[in-house]
Design a protein around this motif. Structure first.
Motif, mmCIF file in Angstrom:
data_model
loop_
_atom_site.group_PDB
_atom_site.id
_atom_site.type_symbol
_atom_site.label_atom_id
_atom_site.label_comp_id
_atom_site.label_asym_id
_atom_site.label_seq_id
_atom_site.Cartn_x
_atom_site.Cartn_y
_atom_site.Cartn_z
ATOM 1 N N VAL A 422 55.838 11.446 26.562
ATOM 2 C CA VAL A 422 55.120 12.470 26.311
ATOM 3 C C VAL A 422 55.453 13.642 27.460
ATOM 4 N N LEU A 423 55.497 14.780 27.041
ATOM 5 C CA LEU A 423 55.927 15.911 28.076
ATOM 6 C C LEU A 423 55.084 16.289 29.037
ATOM 7 N N CYS A 424 55.293 16.094 30.355
ATOM 8 C CA CYS A 424 54.425 16.653 31.164
ATOM 9 C C CYS A 424 54.747 18.023 31.656
ATOM 10 N N HIS A 425 53.632 18.681 31.414
ATOM 11 C CA HIS A 425 53.825 20.293 31.558
ATOM 12 C C HIS A 425 53.826 20.804 32.984
ATOM 13 N N GLY A 426 53.490 19.843 33.935
ATOM 14 C CA GLY A 426 53.653 20.219 35.118
ATOM 15 C C GLY A 426 54.946 20.218 35.788
ATOM 16 N N CYS A 427 55.818 18.963 35.405
ATOM 17 C CA CYS A 427 57.066 18.956 35.755
ATOM 18 C C CYS A 427 58.179 19.273 35.012
ATOM 19 N N ASP A 428 57.790 19.564 33.552
ATOM 20 C CA ASP A 428 58.747 19.719 32.465
ATOM 21 C C ASP A 428 59.678 18.541 32.462
#
Length: 433
Positions: A422-428
């Motif tokens: 899953v892509l974390c949009h906080g740290c890319d």
């Protein structure tokens, strides 16, 4: 619509060969200083036309969707047009990779008429650097001429660039030159320590330099998209840093690196009929057999030398990669890159995530040659992996990475079934669900 060569989740789960990269001759018109196969003269016992046509039929029966012809220079075989036509007649796409020297407009026209789907041309820098690396003055201009001829005859073109120690300052200007040619794809890959490149370690990028390379590629990726050019890192570049989500957007299920595809969704063929999981791998120990003794399908299913990536587990990894957060998915990145450095796969220092983690500890990695290659095609020497202070100054140095990462109970990947992060949009960056 995605190109047919792009793998799906079903392809990985079935371990289905989608892309066959076929060296149809080792004869070559260039003298590249970084050539891993040491191409130049034909192999002893190269396949006959009849044998080549049988290979095409076997690949079609196995469900291969694209056959990429390489060399040496593929067009130096007298029957290369016949091979292209056979591939197309069997319902597969047929692409080709070339350095361009000696590939005339007339030959390109014949290939287009035979059904050549696309053609990649190598550009390894601007004129002076390219000609130096390719070993023949004028090779840069000839490569540009080939791109122009491909455009004229309606063959979609791409450019392949090797990234070594000298090219980074030229990448942006080279990108604009590629856009001018009308090419739509630009694949970049690291120069790997095999063949001629093993004799010239000064051509190699050092592992710690990926900290400079990856942000630059991210910038160029965005600029290229605006100019209608897709920049795509090859298998030797990655993995799992903050730009991974930009590189491998092929579909929603497989939007990140899924481990070495050799013998999982790709297959390599040498000009004498030797079968490998990937065309770049050393012949020994990765040869799974020869078409003169077994069918390709039999080798695909039965040969341990072809199944290694399907059967690899975290326990086969070592060094940093053994305890890495992404070990279950990445499985140490590109097998080719690591085996030719250390004589075995499983610990890949050319990793963006890894370089970032070491930098946070004030460390960097460097490779240092300690043994020469034998001088044969697809050979390699031996390198030590040195861990040192990030500034390269005084401080402790070691050839091991003393790193322990706690396993947080993440799921273990089994076989070749792809894992969706899953892509974390906080740290890319990608994380386990």
């Amino acid at each position: 619509m995605l190109p047919r060569r792009y793998e799906t989740r079903d392809d990985y789960e079935a371990s289905r060969p989608i892309l066959a990269v076929w060296e149809i001759t080792l004869a070559c018109t260039l003298k590249c200083t970084h050539c891993g196969s040491r191409a130049g003269v034909r192999r002893v016992g190269e396949l006959t036309t009849a044998e080549c046509l049988d290979v095409v039929a076997q690949l079609a029966r196995m469900g291969v969707r694209e056959v990429a012809l390489i060399g040496g220079e593929a067009f130096l075989r007298g029957d290369w047009i016949e091979i292209i036509k056979a591939v197309r007649d069997h319902g597969m796409d047929c692409s080709m990779q070339t350095g361009g020297r000696g590939l005339t407009e007339q030959k390109i026209q014949k290939a287009a008429e035979a059904g050549l789907t696309s053609c990649g041309v190598s550009l390894d820098g601007l004129q002076i650097l390219h000609d130096e690396l390719r070993g023949v003055p004028g090779s840069y201009d000839q490569a540009l001429a080939v791109l122009a001829h491909l455009r004229k005859h309606g063959v979609p073109s791409s450019v392949n660039t090797q990234i070594g120690s000298k090219i980074m300052p030229e990448l942006r200007d080279l990108m604009h030159r590629i856009v001018d040619t009308g090419a739509k794809n630009w694949q970049v890959q690291l120069t790997v320590a095999m063949g001629n490149a093993a004799d010239k370690p000064e051509l190699l990028l050092q592992p710690f330099q990926v900290l400079d390379l990856m942000p630059l590629l991210a910038e160029l990726h965005e600029e290229a998209m605006e100019l209608g050019l897709l920049l795509q890192p090859a298998n030797s570049i990655g993995y799992f840093g903050p730009y991974e989500h930009r590189w491998r957007i092929v579909d929603d299920a497989l939007g990140h690196w899924q481990g070495c595809a050799a013998g999982q969704t790709s297959i390599g063929i040498e000009a004498d009929g030797t079968i490998k999981g990937c065309p770049s791998l050393p012949t020994i120990p990765y040869a799974g057999g020869n078409i003169r003794q077994m069918t390709i399908a039999e080798m695909w299913e039965l040969s341990d030398s072809l199944r290694f990536a399907r059967d690899r587990t975290v326990s086969d990894l070592w060094g940093f990669c053994r305890t890495c957060y992404y070990a279950d998915v990445c499985r140490a990145g590109c097998t080719w890159t690591t085996h030719v450095l250390f004589g075995r796969p499983g610990n890949n220092p050319y990793c963006h995530y890894r370089a970032l983690e070491l930098a946070r500890r004030g460390l960097r990695e460097r490779v240092e040659k300690v043994a020469d290659a034998s001088g044969k095609p697809f050979d390699y020497g031996r390198f030590n992996l040195i861990v040192e202070p990030i500034n390269g100054g005084d401080g402790p140095r070691t050839i091991e990475v003393p790193l322990v990462v706690l396993d947080a109970g993440r799921p273990r990947r089994r076989g070749s079934t792809p894992t969706a992060l899953v892509l974390c949009h906080g740290c890319d960056q990608y994380v386990f669900p």
